[in-house]
Motif scaffolding. Structure first.
Motif, PDB file in Angstrom:
ATOM      1  N   SER A 163       0.824  -1.205   0.000  1.00  0.00           N
ATOM      2  CA  SER A 163       0.000   0.000   0.000  1.00  0.00           C
ATOM      3  C   SER A 163       0.860   1.258   0.000  1.00  0.00           C
ATOM      4  O   SER A 163       1.920   1.313   0.622  1.00  0.00           O
ATOM      5  CB  SER A 163      -0.910  -0.010   1.228  1.00  0.00           C
ATOM      6  N   THR A 164       0.370   2.273  -0.682  1.00  0.00           N
ATOM      7  CA  THR A 164       1.046   3.575  -0.665  1.00  0.00           C
ATOM      8  C   THR A 164       0.607   4.425   0.520  1.00  0.00           C
ATOM      9  O   THR A 164       1.258   5.417   0.841  1.00  0.00           O
ATOM     10  CB  THR A 164       0.752   4.348  -1.956  1.00  0.00           C
ATOM     11  N   GLY A 165      -0.491   4.054   1.174  1.00  0.00           N
ATOM     12  CA  GLY A 165      -1.041   4.886   2.241  1.00  0.00           C
ATOM     13  C   GLY A 165      -0.990   4.263   3.612  1.00  0.00           C
ATOM     14  O   GLY A 165      -0.995   4.972   4.621  1.00  0.00           O
ATOM     15  N   CYS A 166      -0.956   2.930   3.699  1.00  0.00           N
ATOM     16  CA  CYS A 166      -0.932   2.243   4.992  1.00  0.00           C
ATOM     17  C   CYS A 166       0.017   1.056   4.860  1.00  0.00           C
ATOM     18  O   CYS A 166      -0.360   0.016   4.342  1.00  0.00           O
ATOM     19  CB  CYS A 166      -2.346   1.795   5.376  1.00  0.00           C
ATOM     20  N   SER A 171       2.144   4.886   9.518  1.00  0.00           N
ATOM     21  CA  SER A 171       1.096   5.233   8.548  1.00  0.00           C
ATOM     22  C   SER A 171      -0.263   4.697   8.981  1.00  0.00           C
ATOM     23  O   SER A 171      -1.294   5.338   8.752  1.00  0.00           O
ATOM     24  CB  SER A 171       1.463   4.716   7.152  1.00  0.00           C
ATOM     25  N   LEU A 172      -0.285   3.528   9.629  1.00  0.00           N
ATOM     26  CA  LEU A 172      -1.531   3.005  10.185  1.00  0.00           C
ATOM     27  C   LEU A 172      -2.076   3.949  11.250  1.00  0.00           C
ATOM     28  O   LEU A 172      -3.274   4.258  11.269  1.00  0.00           O
ATOM     29  CB  LEU A 172      -1.311   1.618  10.782  1.00  0.00           C
ATOM     30  N   THR A 173      -1.212   4.435  12.116  1.00  0.00           N
ATOM     31  CA  THR A 173      -1.646   5.352  13.176  1.00  0.00           C
ATOM     32  C   THR A 173      -2.213   6.642  12.596  1.00  0.00           C
ATOM     33  O   THR A 173      -3.229   7.164  13.072  1.00  0.00           O
ATOM     34  CB  THR A 173      -0.473   5.663  14.117  1.00  0.00           C
ATOM     35  N   ARG A 174      -1.570   7.168  11.556  1.00  0.00           N
ATOM     36  CA  ARG A 174      -2.096   8.380  10.904  1.00  0.00           C
ATOM     37  C   ARG A 174      -3.485   8.136  10.339  1.00  0.00           C
ATOM     38  O   ARG A 174      -4.388   8.975  10.488  1.00  0.00           O
ATOM     39  CB  ARG A 174      -1.143   8.834   9.793  1.00  0.00           C
ATOM     40  N   LEU A 175      -3.673   6.992   9.687  1.00  0.00           N
ATOM     41  CA  LEU A 175      -4.981   6.672   9.126  1.00  0.00           C
ATOM     42  C   LEU A 175      -6.022   6.520  10.220  1.00  0.00           C
ATOM     43  O   LEU A 175      -7.144   7.040  10.115  1.00  0.00           O
ATOM     44  CB  LEU A 175      -4.890   5.393   8.297  1.00  0.00           C
ATOM     45  N   GLN A 176      -5.685   5.831  11.288  1.00  0.00           N
ATOM     46  CA  GLN A 176      -6.627   5.641  12.386  1.00  0.00           C
ATOM     47  C   GLN A 176      -7.024   6.973  13.015  1.00  0.00           C
ATOM     48  O   GLN A 176      -8.201   7.181  13.351  1.00  0.00           O
ATOM     49  CB  GLN A 176      -6.019   4.699  13.430  1.00  0.00           C
TER      50      GLN A 176
END
Length: 309
Positions: A163-166, A171-176
């Motif tokens: 993934s480019t985003g997660c 990056s997971l923390t940013r998405l959450q």
């Protein structure tokens, strides 16, 4: 929720299904072993090839509103459903695992008495199918179609094509945090991120509304499970015929990461949508629907192992 088809000039769900009044049935539900209710819908008449369409993370069954009636009009018996935490289905305080979603798919197939099914997964829907095969084998499945999903999202020592985003803890923390602090902003940004061919503004609004019906806290926990699972060891063991569909301009995955799915599964054809992004089935529905209809009704017809559309 209005069908996406109703937003396109000159098309209604009935027209898209050749005017058949039996094309689309009212919503129904099944109850899983843990008490969670899943809402499903059927298009077409019994007797045709059975197709089950599985939406991706943060989507809903209505993401398939441009595909299900088309398949029904070409002889298929099509089922769409909202996975738990999404759409009209229940949103329990447990079950934040791809394996639980795979068990839900199993219970749906069993309760609806479906066999010889063509299963179609978009994005995380692919992982649900892979988990189903890991847990239950290929029972009740005839073939499978995977739409724009890499076999591993996270970065690993031998893998940089996810993934480019997660792709890691940060990056997971940013998405959450985005899901929990600005869910509306996430829904809006997600549509722009997943499309290269512009969708009609009315369609974009419907897709955003469907995303907002999901549970953001559940999505945050579910992604933590989904993004870390490495399906590469499983894929070579899949024996049923498979179709791997790749958005060449996908912003979610590099195309060469998604292409690996077709290389690892022995009996798999890969089709590149050269101008489309992650939501290629919405960006170029005519091409996608024709491809999937041909696959569901007639298999590969001796086509090349790699196609470019």
């Amino acid at each position: 929720m209005n069908s996406l088809l109703s937003l396109l000039p000159g098309k209604s769900p009935a027209e898209a299904a050749h005017g058949s009044p039996a094309s689309k049935q009212q919503d129904s539900s099944v109850t899983c072993s843990d008490g969670c209710k899943l809402v499903w819908q059927k298009y077409g008449r019994p007797g045709g090839p059975a197709v089950v369409l599985i939406h991706g993370w943060s989507g809903s069954r209505h993401y398939w509103d441009l595909t299900a009636p088309y398949l029904a009009s070409h002889g298929c018996c099509v089922y769409t459903y909202d996975q738990r935490f999404h759409g009209d289905s229940d949103k329990p305080a447990w079950g934040f695992h791809v394996a639980r979603l795979a068990a839900d798919l199993r219970e749906l197939l069993v309760q609806l008495e479906l066999i010889d099914v063509t299963v179609v997964g978009a994005s995380m829907g692919c992982a649900v199918i892979w988990s189903y095969i890991e847990l239950f084998g290929e029972d009740r499945l005839k073939q499978a179609c995977f739409v724009d999903q890499a076999p591993l999202q996270n970065v690993a020592a031998d893998w940089k094509w996810g993934s480019t985003g997660c792709y890691d803890l940060a990056s997971l923390t940013r998405l959450q945090c985005k899901l929990q602090s600005d869910f509306a902003g996430f829904a809006k940004d997600n549509g722009a991120f997943c499309t290269s061919i512009p969708l009609a503004p009315e369609v974009t609004r419907v897709l955003e509304q469907e995303t907002l019906r999901a549970d953001p806290n559940a999505l945050a926990q579910l992604m933590a499970d989904h993004t870390a699972i490495d399906w590469r060891p499983l894929l070579p063991r899949i024996a049923i015929p498979c179709l791997n569909v790749v958005g060449r301009k996908s912003a979610v995955f590099p195309w060469y990461g998604v292409e690996v799915v077709g290389k690892l599964i022995p009996n798999c054809h890969t089709v590149f949508f050269e101008n489309a992004n992650h939501w290629l089935y919405l960006e170029e529905p005519d091409k996608f629907n024709k491809l999937l209809s041909d696959f569901a009704t007639a298999g590969f017809l001796h086509t090349s192992k790699v196609l470019h559309l």
